[in-house]
Design a protein around this motif. Sequence first.
Motif, mmCIF file in Angstrom:
data_model
loop_
_atom_site.group_PDB
_atom_site.id
_atom_site.type_symbol
_atom_site.label_atom_id
_atom_site.label_comp_id
_atom_site.label_asym_id
_atom_site.label_seq_id
_atom_site.Cartn_x
_atom_site.Cartn_y
_atom_site.Cartn_z
ATOM 1 N N GLY A 153 0.808 -1.220 0.000
ATOM 2 C CA GLY A 153 0.000 0.000 0.000
ATOM 3 C C GLY A 153 0.838 1.266 0.000
ATOM 4 O O GLY A 153 0.500 2.245 -0.681
ATOM 5 N N ALA A 154 1.937 1.266 0.750
ATOM 6 C CA ALA A 154 2.805 2.454 0.775
ATOM 7 C C ALA A 154 3.384 2.716 -0.610
ATOM 8 O O ALA A 154 3.406 3.864 -1.071
ATOM 9 N N CYS A 155 3.856 1.679 -1.279
ATOM 10 C CA CYS A 155 4.404 1.858 -2.627
ATOM 11 C C CYS A 155 3.331 2.348 -3.596
ATOM 12 O O CYS A 155 3.593 3.218 -4.429
ATOM 13 N N ARG A 156 2.153 1.800 -3.480
ATOM 14 C CA ARG A 156 1.063 2.239 -4.359
ATOM 15 C C ARG A 156 0.797 3.733 -4.185
ATOM 16 O O ARG A 156 0.661 4.472 -5.154
ATOM 17 N N GLN A 157 0.723 4.184 -2.932
ATOM 18 C CA GLN A 157 0.434 5.590 -2.674
ATOM 19 C C GLN A 157 1.569 6.488 -3.160
ATOM 20 O O GLN A 157 1.325 7.533 -3.769
ATOM 21 N N VAL A 158 2.809 6.092 -2.932
ATOM 22 C CA VAL A 158 3.944 6.903 -3.369
ATOM 23 C C VAL A 158 4.008 6.955 -4.892
ATOM 24 O O VAL A 158 4.229 8.016 -5.483
ATOM 25 N N LEU A 159 3.800 5.829 -5.569
ATOM 26 C CA LEU A 159 3.797 5.817 -7.030
ATOM 27 C C LEU A 159 2.695 6.708 -7.599
ATOM 28 O O LEU A 159 2.884 7.382 -8.612
ATOM 29 N N ALA A 160 1.538 6.732 -6.934
ATOM 30 C CA ALA A 160 0.404 7.518 -7.411
ATOM 31 C C ALA A 160 0.702 9.013 -7.451
ATOM 32 O O ALA A 160 0.051 9.761 -8.182
ATOM 33 N N GLU A 161 1.682 9.438 -6.702
ATOM 34 C CA GLU A 161 2.091 10.847 -6.702
ATOM 35 C C GLU A 161 2.621 11.276 -8.071
ATOM 36 O O GLU A 161 2.610 12.449 -8.408
ATOM 37 N N PHE A 162 3.054 10.288 -8.878
ATOM 38 C CA PHE A 162 3.735 10.588 -10.129
ATOM 39 C C PHE A 162 2.993 10.086 -11.366
ATOM 40 O O PHE A 162 3.590 9.894 -12.415
ATOM 41 N N ASP B 211 -0.371 7.683 -13.275
ATOM 42 C CA ASP B 211 -1.150 6.448 -13.266
ATOM 43 C C ASP B 211 -0.465 5.451 -14.195
ATOM 44 O O ASP B 211 -0.977 5.123 -15.261
ATOM 45 N N PRO B 212 0.727 4.980 -13.803
ATOM 46 C CA PRO B 212 1.487 4.108 -14.693
ATOM 47 C C PRO B 212 0.837 2.740 -14.868
ATOM 48 O O PRO B 212 0.062 2.299 -14.027
ATOM 49 N N GLU B 213 1.203 2.094 -15.962
ATOM 50 C CA GLU B 213 0.865 0.692 -16.117
ATOM 51 C C GLU B 213 1.858 -0.083 -15.264
ATOM 52 O O GLU B 213 3.056 0.222 -15.251
ATOM 53 N N VAL B 214 1.369 -1.079 -14.541
ATOM 54 C CA VAL B 214 2.195 -1.848 -13.619
ATOM 55 C C VAL B 214 2.176 -3.309 -14.063
ATOM 56 O O VAL B 214 1.108 -3.910 -14.163
ATOM 57 N N GLU C 78 -6.120 1.017 -10.772
ATOM 58 C CA GLU C 78 -6.885 -0.197 -10.480
ATOM 59 C C GLU C 78 -6.429 -0.809 -9.162
ATOM 60 O O GLU C 78 -7.229 -1.409 -8.445
ATOM 61 N N LEU C 79 -5.126 -0.675 -8.860
ATOM 62 C CA LEU C 79 -4.591 -1.208 -7.616
ATOM 63 C C LEU C 79 -4.847 -0.280 -6.440
ATOM 64 O O LEU C 79 -4.878 -0.713 -5.291
ATOM 65 N N LEU C 80 -4.991 1.020 -6.729
ATOM 66 C CA LEU C 80 -5.223 2.012 -5.687
ATOM 67 C C LEU C 80 -6.191 3.074 -6.212
ATOM 68 O O LEU C 80 -5.784 4.152 -6.636
ATOM 69 N N PRO C 81 -7.489 2.750 -6.208
ATOM 70 C CA PRO C 81 -8.462 3.739 -6.679
ATOM 71 C C PRO C 81 -8.536 4.934 -5.733
ATOM 72 O O PRO C 81 -8.288 4.810 -4.536
ATOM 73 N N ARG C 82 -8.810 6.089 -6.288
ATOM 74 C CA ARG C 82 -9.031 7.321 -5.523
ATOM 75 C C ARG C 82 -7.816 7.708 -4.685
ATOM 76 O O ARG C 82 -7.934 8.189 -3.564
ATOM 77 N N ALA C 83 -6.619 7.533 -5.227
ATOM 78 C CA ALA C 83 -5.382 7.776 -4.476
ATOM 79 C C ALA C 83 -5.268 9.207 -3.957
ATOM 80 O O ALA C 83 -4.667 9.440 -2.912
#
Length: 129
Positions: free
Chosen positions: A87-96, A98-101, A116-121
Motif C-alpha cells: 500500500g505504501a508503494c502504491r500511494q507513493v507511485l500515485a504521486e507521479f 497512473d502508470p501501467e504496472v 486499479e490497484l489504488l483507486p481514488r489515491a
Amino acid sequence: MQWECWTKMAWKVREKAYAPYSKFAVGAVVVARDGSVFEGCNVENLSYGLTLCAERVALGAAVAAGAREIEAVVVVADTQQPVSPCGACRQVLAEFGDPEVLLVGQTGSESFRLSELLPRAKTGILDQA
C-alpha cells in the motif's frame, strides 16, 4: 512498450537486493515519461518498518534524476504468483501519475493501471481530485 527488456532488468537488479532477514528479494524498474529507466531492489533493515521496497528505491532514483511523471513499473519476485506492491508503494507511485504496472512471478504475469490497484489515491487529500 519494452516490457521484456524492463522485466529482464528487474530480474537482474533483484539479484542485488539486501534481504538478509526475510530472504525475499524483489526487483523493480520504473520508466519515466521521457523513456528513462530506473532500477531498484529492496533494502531490508533489522527494524522491518525501515525496510525500503524495490518500487520506492527505483522511484527515488527516478526522482533524483529529475523525473516527475511515471509511465510504467515492473515488479518481479521469485514467487509462484506475481507479487503486488504494498500500500505504501502504491500511494507513493500515485504521486507521479497512473502508470501501467506489470507484476511478474515464476508462473506468469499480470498487468494493471496503478489506479486499479489504488483507486481514488488523491481524492479527498488536500481537496485534490
